[in-house]
Design an enzyme around this catalytic site. Structure first.
Site, short mmCIF file in Angstrom:
data_model
loop_
_atom_site.label_atom_id
_atom_site.label_comp_id
_atom_site.label_asym_id
_atom_site.label_seq_id
_atom_site.Cartn_x
_atom_site.Cartn_y
_atom_site.Cartn_z
N TYR A 118 0.77 -1.32 -0.18
CA TYR A 118 -0.13 -0.12 -0.04
C TYR A 118 0.89 1.15 0.09
CZ TYR A 118 -2.94 3.72 1.79
OH TYR A 118 -3.74 4.95 2.07
N GLU A 206 -3.35 7.72 -4.18
CA GLU A 206 -3.38 6.49 -3.45
C GLU A 206 -3.18 5.13 -4.12
OE1 GLU A 206 -6.98 5.23 -1.39
OE2 GLU A 206 -5.68 4.77 0.41
#
Ligand code: GDP
Ligand code: MN
Length: 401
Positions: A118, A206
């Site tokens: 992530y 993101e």
């Protein structure tokens, strides 16, 4: 402004970030063409078909499907296009899928196992600097990781005077457990990701998951990019990426009318001048047992035209059971606002089918009261905050009873 995954990947790619490649399609036929082109350019044999909506959590909701050949590309694209995708981020009514991204399958077998990470870049307001947040636990819901194993979430703060430093990019690659070629690739990935964030005036970039392929390439499999609206004027190409099908239609209309409106879930519409007073008014509504249906700041000039537009926009929301107008006559005089309310009400005769509570304070508040009372329009006029809250409560209870 939110971008679609494929648009975000386009911006990343321009900044030198390696991405899972693909082409967008609006029909199953176009999806097959996209897959053919992709196969030619990348040599991929397998594909992944991904719903393009402004919401994450698509995979679990059936919006991401693998296809092993062109027939399957056609079938899966047909299944996904037109479906109403319901994910934890769409609300229960879901989002209709108008486009799919036909992408190369990047989880192929090889010398090592593919791994998911992530990574996001955003502004940390407390530290007044950008930060890169990342985790070796990618692919899944990051909020869950934060809850279950907060030690698996790392942050790198970026000094605005110096920018992202090489040692920081290397520390990220190290903390993700990378070595050799993958380590070098990650350093490059992080630098270019930050460049994409800066160059495009993004509020958020993101990537979940960032993938380490089985042959040690690092690439963005997904992208969520939010651009700062106030910077869009210097990025006309990005402004043109806006997809209003993804936006709340009432918000779009309000924006066009120059009103600052945000739709919410409650039952009390409110019209206010100034963002601070709007926040206080929303608290007031909650205290009275209601829930705000919206945030609406009509700004400095609450004339009849703007008040009417405001009423019309609030009333488009069928959940609205009452409207609270809370305006302070500072720059604008309260009696002028009162006149605006009377004129708007008379213009809209019959269209207003919910009780209206009006609180006007400030310059000429007494004249405003007189004006409203003389006009005979059926609104509840109050001058105090507390009175306004009590009246909202009374009106809601009467409608329920
Ligand atoms: P999200 O669910 O909306 O976050 O959509 P993502 O783009 O993150 O995709 C969801 C999941 O699909 C990813 O976490 C991957 O596990 C999987 N996925 C995406 N692309 C591929 C691919 O090329 N091959 C395989 N096997 N899985 C993929
Ligand atoms: Mn994702």
């Amino acid at each position: 402004m939110n971008l679609h995954e494929y648009q975000g990947k386009e911006l990343l790619s321009r900044a030198g970030v390696r991405v899972q490649r693909g082409y967008v399609a609006s029909t199953p036929e176009e999806a097959v063409e996209a897959a053919k082109k992709l196969a030619e350019e990348t040599g991929t044999r397998y594909f992944v078909i991904k719903a393009q909506v402004h919401a994450g959590g698509r995979g679990k909701a059936g919006g991401v499907k693998l296809a092993k050949n062109l027939d399957e590309v056609y079938e899966k694209a047909k299944e996904i296009l037109g479906m109403r995708l319901v994910t934890p981020q769409t609300g229960k009514e879901g989002k209709k899928v108008h486009q799919v991204l036909v992408a190369e399958d990047v989880y192929y077998p090889g010398p090592s196992e593919p791994e998911e990470y992530y990574m996001s870049v955003m502004l940390n307001r407390e530290k007044a600097s950008d930060m890169i947040m990342y985790s070796p636990e990618g692919g899944m819901n990051i909020e869950e990781v934060a809850e279950r194993s907060p030690d698996k979430i790392f942050v790198e703060h970026i000094d605005p005077a110096h920018g992202l430093q090489d040692f920081q990019a290397r520390r990220i690659a190290f903390n993700l457990g990378l070595k050799g070629q993958a380590f070098k690739e990650m350093v490059k990935f992080v630098k270019n990701l930050y460049k994409a964030y800066k160059d495009n005036d993004a509020k958020l970039v993101e990537i979940n998951p960032v993938l380490k392929t089985s042959d040690d390439k690092i690439l963005a499999v997904d992208s969520k990019v939010v651009i700062d609206d106030n910077a869009l004027f210097r990025h006309p190409d990005i402004a043109a990426m806006r997809d209003i099908r993804e936006e709340n239609p009432i918000e779009v209309e309000a924006k066009e009318a120059g009103l600052n409106y945000v739709a919410l879930d409650g039952n009390v519409g409110c019209m206010v001048n100034g963002a601070g007073l709007a926040m206080a008014t929303m608290d007031l509504i909650k205290q009275s047992g209601g829930e705000p249906a919206n945030f609406l700041d009509v700004g400095g000039t609450a004339d009849a035209e703007r008040v009417e537009k405001g009423f019309r926009i609030i009333l488009k929301d069928p959940k609205v059971k009452a409207i609270l107008v809370n305006i302070f006559g500072g720059i604008v005089r309260a009696d002028r606002v009162a006149q605006g309310i009377v004129d708007a009400y008379n213009n809209m005769k019959g269209e207003i089918n919910v009780p209206i509570i009006v609180r006007l304070q400030g310059t000429n508040a007494d004249k405003a009261k007189e004006l409203i009372e003389k006009s005979g329009i059926p609104v509840h006029f109050v001058t105090e905050f507390k009175e306004a809250a009590d009246k909202v409560k009374e009106v809601l209870e009467a409608r329920e009873g």
